[in-house]
Design an enzyme around this catalytic site. Structure first.
Site, PDB file in Angstrom:
ATOM      1  N   ASP A  14       0.320   8.848   1.269  1.00 49.88           N
ATOM      2  CA  ASP A  14       0.746  10.232   1.008  1.00 49.88           C
ATOM      3  C   ASP A  14       2.074  10.373   0.272  1.00 49.88           C
ATOM      4  O   ASP A  14       3.028   9.657   0.585  1.00 49.88           O
ATOM      5  CB  ASP A  14       0.951  10.983   2.328  1.00 49.88           C
ATOM      6  CG  ASP A  14      -0.153  10.781   3.339  1.00 49.88           C
ATOM      7  OD1 ASP A  14      -1.163  10.158   3.000  1.00 49.88           O
ATOM      8  OD2 ASP A  14       0.007  11.260   4.468  1.00 49.88           O
TER       9      ASP A  14
ATOM     10  N   GLU B 111      -4.467  17.205   8.766  1.00 52.79           N
ATOM     11  CA  GLU B 111      -3.322  16.399   8.337  1.00 52.79           C
ATOM     12  C   GLU B 111      -2.639  17.075   7.148  1.00 52.79           C
ATOM     13  O   GLU B 111      -3.260  17.795   6.372  1.00 52.79           O
ATOM     14  CB  GLU B 111      -3.780  14.993   7.919  1.00 52.79           C
ATOM     15  CG  GLU B 111      -4.390  14.214   9.079  1.00 52.79           C
ATOM     16  CD  GLU B 111      -4.694  12.766   8.734  1.00 52.79           C
ATOM     17  OE1 GLU B 111      -4.148  11.871   9.379  1.00 52.79           O
ATOM     18  OE2 GLU B 111      -5.502  12.526   7.808  1.00 52.79           O
TER      19      GLU B 111
ATOM     20  N   LEU C 174       0.824  -1.219   0.000  1.00 61.08           N
ATOM     21  CA  LEU C 174       0.000   0.000   0.000  1.00 61.08           C
ATOM     22  C   LEU C 174       0.851   1.260   0.000  1.00 61.08           C
ATOM     23  O   LEU C 174       1.821   1.360   0.747  1.00 61.08           O
ATOM     24  CB  LEU C 174      -0.900   0.009   1.238  1.00 61.08           C
ATOM     25  CG  LEU C 174      -1.789   1.250   1.425  1.00 61.08           C
ATOM     26  CD1 LEU C 174      -3.178   0.862   1.924  1.00 61.08           C
ATOM     27  CD2 LEU C 174      -1.168   2.283   2.374  1.00 61.08           C
TER      28      LEU C 174
ATOM     29  N   GLN D 154       4.514   7.244   1.354  1.00 59.32           N
ATOM     30  CA  GLN D 154       4.219   6.371   2.484  1.00 59.32           C
ATOM     31  C   GLN D 154       3.990   4.972   1.936  1.00 59.32           C
ATOM     32  O   GLN D 154       3.173   4.778   1.029  1.00 59.32           O
ATOM     33  CB  GLN D 154       2.941   6.853   3.187  1.00 59.32           C
ATOM     34  CG  GLN D 154       3.110   8.133   3.947  1.00 59.32           C
ATOM     35  CD  GLN D 154       3.791   7.898   5.281  1.00 59.32           C
ATOM     36  OE1 GLN D 154       3.197   7.405   6.202  1.00 59.32           O
ATOM     37  NE2 GLN D 154       5.064   8.249   5.363  1.00 59.32           N
TER      38      GLN D 154
ATOM     39  N   ARG E 260       1.278  15.848  13.735  1.00 55.14           N
ATOM     40  CA  ARG E 260       2.140  15.260  12.689  1.00 55.14           C
ATOM     41  C   ARG E 260       2.198  16.034  11.364  1.00 55.14           C
ATOM     42  O   ARG E 260       1.515  17.009  11.171  1.00 55.14           O
ATOM     43  CB  ARG E 260       1.686  13.833  12.396  1.00 55.14           C
ATOM     44  CG  ARG E 260       0.254  13.678  11.968  1.00 55.14           C
ATOM     45  CD  ARG E 260      -0.038  12.206  11.637  1.00 55.14           C
ATOM     46  NE  ARG E 260      -1.445  11.972  11.369  1.00 55.14           N
ATOM     47  CZ  ARG E 260      -2.324  11.566  12.283  1.00 55.14           C
ATOM     48  NH1 ARG E 260      -1.951  11.344  13.520  1.00 55.14           N
ATOM     49  NH2 ARG E 260      -3.588  11.384  11.949  1.00 55.14           N
TER      50      ARG E 260
HETATM   51  C1  FRU Z   1      -2.615  11.104   5.953  1.00 58.96           C
HETATM   52  C2  FRU Z   1      -1.853  10.446   7.078  1.00 58.96           C
HETATM   53  C3  FRU Z   1      -0.865  11.383   7.720  1.00 58.96           C
HETATM   54  C4  FRU Z   1       0.137  10.435   8.319  1.00 58.96           C
HETATM   55  C5  FRU Z   1       0.194   9.345   7.288  1.00 58.96           C
HETATM   56  C6  FRU Z   1       0.446   7.974   7.825  1.00 58.96           C
HETATM   57  O1  FRU Z   1      -3.089  10.203   5.021  1.00 58.96           O
HETATM   58  O2  FRU Z   1      -2.760   9.933   8.045  1.00 58.96           O
HETATM   59  O3  FRU Z   1      -1.427  12.273   8.648  1.00 58.96           O
HETATM   60  O4  FRU Z   1       1.377  11.054   8.530  1.00 58.96           O
HETATM   61  O5  FRU Z   1      -1.048   9.374   6.618  1.00 58.96           O
HETATM   62  O6  FRU Z   1       0.592   7.062   6.776  1.00 58.96           O
END
Ligand code: FRU
Length: 499
Positions: free
Chosen positions: A48, A224, A45, A64, A167
């Protein structure tokens, strides 16, 4: 799909697993849903985009990544790079959660170039023995081997008065001072922004306070991936809102990516918007956008986003063991106070063979004969106040994936109601935008399991994941006097397995 246990989701990448992942990634080469011109995970998966920056003559972008399957698990950073924003090269795993402060995931963050270094500010998602979470803002530098080198210790520890959710640092410089903007949740569980400042990138960070937006108390449950950019003379505050609750019924999803344009008052920690916030994308699947910056082009930014949304799932690719794409990079400018979003100019080179050409409503050439290709670039110009209907991936008596413009209401609608493979129907299957000045042009990019629709040269964009069935192989076009061209796009996505 299989249930994933907490242990399985908590796996940190181990070299010994490379060949297994390579095998699964190779199997995906024959998948009908894999993209021809989007950044996509090798397997597993992705969500971001992270650390987007122009550095040493190339664009660097990270995402990510959970390497083991199509679920949100232990997050790593995967690295891709590009010279032109169109051809992306896989660079391999850049960062994995291997220190105390990020022991449960290297979460999202930004890239910032200074004195020959690409700094990567990110959130260390850490948990203690009781599984209690604390989020720290951490720093790394990109090494010459394409891997991130973590700097010791956190730049910023969790602030008091806020929950465990703090974050997604956006690191930037203004007038010789450095700033970090993060998303946070107050103890009352409301979304807000925290602004930190320092004289030095690597130390001395002090909380300045909450960044307030004039006229607004807070944003949903949680903010976020905030980003703050000065584009020309206008400040743009972009952010993703987790669960807007009853706050704004105009937003289509539970998770929405929005922006304000306006001015920044750093002394008073206030953003003064020049209007209400708007959706960055008016389609279905879009979140966590962030900007990259090339100093040679100070009046624009390049935007990358997750072609997805936290609540959404895509069963068709889940079954194959992967999930998520990045959207096409978009060039952002502010023109007459309005944020415009256009495909990067290099996307002109994406257009290969011209498959269909109609001028002023008459067909000049057609090699498609009503059959819908799995990838396409469709350009429509000058509909001259006429209504338009494009039915892509359709079949007899069905609408398929419909894009329609109603000249009387001046509404542009994207409708995936009729498709065989449905997804995320809880959030509706139709999206409509009202075009005050009518429809002047449409540019549609179809890439097997996705569609991005640029309206009126970047005034609006609507993005949708779609999973056409083999039977959905027809195209119908309706509209008088229109100019419409369809090209076969080239394949630019990297399929090389690099870990
Ligand atoms: C947004 C989020 C961010 C976090 C990341 C974790 O999609 O929730 O806030 O840093 O994804 O994967």
């Amino acid at each position: 799909m299989k249930e994933w246990t907490r242990e399985e989701r908590s796996r940190i990448f181990d070299e010994a697993d490379s060949s297994g992942i390579e095998q699964k990634s190779t199997q995906l080469l024959s998948s009908r849903w894999r993209s021809d011109f989007h950044v996509q995970p090798l397997y597993g998966l992705m969500n971001d985009p992270n650390g987007f920056a122009y550095y040493n003559g190339r664009w660097h972008l990270f995402y990510q990544w959970f390497p083991y399957g199509p679920v949100h698990g232990m997050k790593h950073w995967y690295h891709v790079s590009s010279e032109d924003l169109l051809h992306w090269q896989n660079e391999g795993l850049a960062m994995k959660p291997d220190v105390l402060f990020d022991n449960y995931g290297c979460y999202s963050g930004s890239g910032f170039v200074k004195d020959g270094d690409l700094y990567l500010a990110y959130t260390g998602n850490s948990r203690d023995y009781n599984y209690v979470r604390r989020q720290y803002q951490l720093l790394a530098k990109l090494g010459t081997d394409g891997k991130a080198k973590k700097l010791a210790g956190p730049l910023i520890s969790p602030a008091e008065g806020y929950t465990e959710h703090q974050r997604d640092p956006k690191l930037f410089e203004l007038d010789g001072k450095y700033y970090i903007l993060i998303g946070a949740q107050t103890d009352a569980e409301k979304g807000t922004f925290l602004l930190y400042a320092s004289e030095s990138i690597e130390e001395g960070w002090q909380l300045q306070g909450e960044l307030k937006v004039r006229g607004y108390e807070n944003f949903g449950d949680m903010v976020e991936c905030p980003d703050l950019e000065k584009i020309g003379d206008t400040w743009v505050l972009l952010f993703s809102i987790q669960d807007h609750g009853e706050g704004d019924r105009n937003l289509p999803n539970r998770f929405n990516n929005v922006y304000f344009t306006g001015q920044m008052d750093f002394a008073n920690l206030e953003f003064i918007p020049d209007g209400p916030y708007r959706s960055l994308d008016c389609g279905f699947d879009f979140y966590a956008a962030q900007c990259g910056f090339d100093p040679a082009h100070p009046d624009c930014r390049v935007l990358s986003a997750w072609f997805g949304c936290p609540d959404n799932t895509w069963p068709a690719t889940d079954e194959e063991g992967w999930s998520g794409l990045l959207t096409m990079p978009r060039v952002l400018t502010v023109e007459n106070g309005k944020l415009m979003q256009r495909p990067a100019p290099s996307f002109e080179q994406l257009k290969g063979e011209l498959l269909f050409n109609a001028e002023n409503g008459s067909i000049v050439s057609d090699t498609m004969h009503g059959l819908m290709p799995s990838t396409a670039v469709i350009r429509l110009d000058d509909p001259e106040n006429e209504s338009v209907e494009l039915n892509l991936f359709t079949r007899p008596r069905k609408k398929g994936f419909e894009i329609r413009y109603d000249k009387n209401r001046k509404n542009l609608t994207v409708d995936r109601t009729d498709m065989i493979n449905q997804c995320n129907t809880d959030f509706g299957t139709v999206r409509t935008v009202h075009l005050e000045n009518g429809l002047q042009s449409l540019e549609v990019y179809i890439d097997r399991s996705s569609a991005e629709i640029f309206v009126n040269d970047g005034e609006y964009v609507l993005s949708a994941r779609i999973f056409p069935d083999a039977q959905e192989n027809l195209i119908r076009m309706g509209g008088r006097n229109i100019d419409l061209k369809i090209w076969k796009p080239k394949k630019t996505a990297d399929t090389e397995f690099v870990l």
